[in-house]
Design a protein around this motif. Sequence first.
Motif, PDB file in Angstrom:
ATOM      1  N   ASP A  87      41.262  50.239  41.257  1.00  0.00           N
ATOM      2  CA  ASP A  87      40.566  49.186  42.012  1.00  0.00           C
ATOM      3  C   ASP A  87      40.538  47.903  41.168  1.00  0.00           C
ATOM      4  OD1 ASP A  87      38.869  47.607  43.473  1.00  0.00           O
ATOM      5  OD2 ASP A  87      37.050  48.728  42.947  1.00  0.00           O
ATOM      6  N   SER A  89      39.126  45.005  42.069  1.00  0.00           N
ATOM      7  CA  SER A  89      38.116  44.027  42.492  1.00  0.00           C
ATOM      8  C   SER A  89      37.279  43.506  41.315  1.00  0.00           C
ATOM      9  CB  SER A  89      37.211  44.612  43.576  1.00  0.00           C
ATOM     10  OG  SER A  89      36.584  45.774  43.080  1.00  0.00           O
ATOM     11  N   GLU A  92      38.486  40.215  39.787  1.00  0.00           N
ATOM     12  CA  GLU A  92      38.604  39.006  40.609  1.00  0.00           C
ATOM     13  C   GLU A  92      37.691  37.832  40.284  1.00  0.00           C
ATOM     14  OE1 GLU A  92      38.641  40.009  44.732  1.00  0.00           O
ATOM     15  OE2 GLU A  92      40.531  41.079  44.440  1.00  0.00           O
TER      16      GLU A  92
END
Length: 294
Positions: A87, A89, A92
Amino acid sequence: MTTHKPIKKAVFPVAGLGTRFLPATKAIPKEMLPIVDRPLIQYAVDEAREAGIEQMIFVTGRGKTAIVEHFDVAYELEDTMSSRGKDMSALEPTGATPGDIITVRQQVPMGLGHAIWCARAIVGDEPFAIFLPDELMVAHQGGTGCMKQMVEAYEEVGGNLISVLEVPQEEVSSYGVIAPGAEKSDTLVEVTGLVEKPPVSEAPSNKIISGRYILQPEVMRTLETQGKGAGGEIQLTDAMARMIGEQPFHAKTFEGRRFDCGSKTGFVEATLALALEREDMGDELREIMTRLLG
Ligand code: UTP
């Protein structure tokens, strides 16, 4: 409608030695210490972006390159994580827009005022914001961040604006303190004087400057002739004090919470407060804390 020039630039002085956090800060900048899983500098930059600021100017020194790296693309990490199907995320939020981070060096840590002056060529002839990233300003649930609140107040009053908060009177001698004048609203007051680290008996109020500023570019010229003040350092507070009377000067009380992460207890308090509020760990942490306290 406002006639004041918008605030598009922010200076982040991050060249201090962070002596209160030694030995942790011997090789790691204080601004990279995480509150849960995000470094302090990330919270400050996010607050700046929320307020519409486009250019982030870091005043850095030796051993501080990790701060700039943090806002770069982590190519190897991204490549390895994506090839392993992880993942992405969590990576980000740091993604900066190319060119929006600029660094200047403060060769010798001669004080906050001197650090700000080091950014004079990049700031140019525009009003600008200042963030001290070790002061963590947390918005109330659904509320706006400290700088956004300040920008809104600035649109009304222009000039110079500093963020303040009230502390118990006996603590004032560690901070910059304001002499308050006429009140514009519950949270906005005129500033008639400023003093850095006054003895408790001489403090003009218990309202202390809390790590966020909007200043006019003239402060750079004032800093140029600013002598050393408290602690033998070139103090921003002293330079700002000289501008009172020449330009409007106001103080805004932040409607939110402030944690002094430059002190060890403030840092731990912030970590606990933010962790307890997180969905992914709050309940578990509450159980752990109950056990520890029991
Ligand atoms: P502090 O007073 O918290 O000093 O500086 P410090 O060096 O970070 O930490 P201690 O007190 O030794 O533990 C307030 C802010 O001003 C910056 C710091 O990086 C911090 O963001 N600063 C201070 C500079 O950039 N340059 C300086 O010469 C002094």
